[in-house]
Design a protein around this motif. Structure first.
Motif, PDB file in Angstrom:
ATOM      1  N   UNK A   1       0.827  -1.208   0.000  1.00 29.24           N
ATOM      2  CA  UNK A   1       0.000   0.000   0.000  1.00 29.24           C
ATOM      3  C   UNK A   1       0.861   1.257   0.000  1.00 29.24           C
ATOM      4  N   UNK A   2       0.379   2.268  -0.699  1.00 29.39           N
ATOM      5  CA  UNK A   2       1.045   3.574  -0.665  1.00 29.39           C
ATOM      6  C   UNK A   2       0.685   4.265   0.639  1.00 29.39           C
ATOM      7  N   UNK A   3       1.606   5.040   1.141  1.00 29.61           N
ATOM      8  CA  UNK A   3       1.292   5.905   2.275  1.00 29.61           C
ATOM      9  C   UNK A   3       0.167   6.830   1.851  1.00 29.61           C
ATOM     10  N   UNK A   4      -0.892   6.928   2.635  1.00 29.58           N
ATOM     11  CA  UNK A   4      -2.041   7.746   2.222  1.00 29.58           C
ATOM     12  C   UNK A   4      -1.712   9.229   2.131  1.00 29.58           C
ATOM     13  N   UNK A   5      -0.597   9.651   2.699  1.00 32.22           N
ATOM     14  CA  UNK A   5      -0.178  11.053   2.593  1.00 32.22           C
ATOM     15  C   UNK A   5       0.741  11.288   1.397  1.00 32.22           C
ATOM     16  N   UNK A   6       1.041  10.224   0.646  1.00 26.21           N
ATOM     17  CA  UNK A   6       1.952  10.326  -0.498  1.00 26.21           C
ATOM     18  C   UNK A   6       1.160  10.555  -1.777  1.00 26.21           C
ATOM     19  N   UNK A   7       1.493  11.607  -2.515  1.00 23.77           N
ATOM     20  CA  UNK A   7       0.808  11.849  -3.785  1.00 23.77           C
ATOM     21  C   UNK A   7       1.594  11.190  -4.919  1.00 23.77           C
ATOM     22  N   UNK A   8       0.872  10.760  -5.931  1.00 28.93           N
ATOM     23  CA  UNK A   8       1.480  10.141  -7.106  1.00 28.93           C
ATOM     24  C   UNK A   8       1.939  11.264  -8.023  1.00 28.93           C
ATOM     25  N   UNK A   9       3.256  11.350  -8.226  1.00 27.73           N
ATOM     26  CA  UNK A   9       3.783  12.519  -8.936  1.00 27.73           C
ATOM     27  C   UNK A   9       4.860  12.184  -9.975  1.00 27.73           C
ATOM     28  N   UNK A  10       5.014  10.903 -10.332  1.00 26.10           N
ATOM     29  CA  UNK A  10       6.056  10.522 -11.281  1.00 26.10           C
ATOM     30  C   UNK A  10       5.588   9.326 -12.100  1.00 26.10           C
ATOM     31  N   UNK A  11       5.772   9.404 -13.421  1.00 25.83           N
ATOM     32  CA  UNK A  11       5.486   8.290 -14.317  1.00 25.83           C
ATOM     33  C   UNK A  11       6.815   7.808 -14.885  1.00 25.83           C
TER      34      UNK A  11
END
Length: 193
Positions: free
Chosen positions: A32-42
């Motif tokens: 799981x991703x940290x819920x405070x982490x935004x997805x910002x890189x492809x």
């Protein structure tokens, strides 16, 4: 779970981190991703198994942890690895999704982008079936650009943060390689926008 793959689609839908109308093969190689982490890189990658060969199910077997070491001599060195990508775009443009975009796939390894380590924490990894030195197909570029547009719509921070694996792991990784036509990809991305 197998869904109809829209190779000529002009719009992809993402529901709860999953693409609609593509083949889904859920991998256990994620967290799981940290819920405070935004997805910002492809991150754009390439893979072929065995190296330089296309087709078959070996890539999916690898990402699912089902690769048989006896199927090819090369597999003896990798079959125990626990890696995955969010999606694979095959040579014919078909897409397979292994991990929800809302979770961390294990694609980047030791990596750094804009003074941040551990790119898996904040990135989405897309694998193209290919090698550094064999040209990718027009179907792959079309699908990658369409998928990228859908991802940018869902995760706007990706807009200006699209890189190759080589860019976040220089000296360790070279993909998507010299055969990847960034100019073609970016033109299709703009055209589809």
């Amino acid at each position: 779970m197998l869904k109809n793959n829209r190779a000529n689609s002009t719009e992809w839908a993402i529901e709860n981190g999953w693409l609609t109308d593509v083949e889904i093969q859920p991998s256990s190689h994620f967290e799981p991703r940290d819920k405070n982490e935004s997805i910002s890189l492809l991150v754009v990658h390439n893979i072929s198994l065995p190296p330089g060969q296309f087709g078959g199910n070996y890539i999916s077997d690898f990402f699912l942890g089902h690769l048989k070491p006896t199927a090819d001599p090369y597999f003896e060195s990798i079959y125990k690895m626990r890696v995955s990508a969010h999606c694979l775009i095959k040579r014919n443009g078909d897409i397979v999704q292994y991990v929800s975009f809302n979770d961390k796939a294990w694609h980047a390894g030791v990596s750094r982008y804009q003074d941040r380590d551990k790119c898996n924490d904040f990135s989405i990894g897309i694998e193209l079936e290919g090698t550094d030195d064999i040209p990718y197909t027009k179907e792959q570029y079309q699908q990658l650009s369409q998928l990228s547009r859908a991802l940018i719509a869902a995760y706007p921070a990706l807009q200006n943060n699209i890189v190759g694996h080589c860019d976040i792991a220089p000296g360790r990784k070279t993909d998507p390689g010299i055969s990847f036509d960034w100019q073609c990809y970016r033109a299709l991305l703009a055209e589809n926008g």
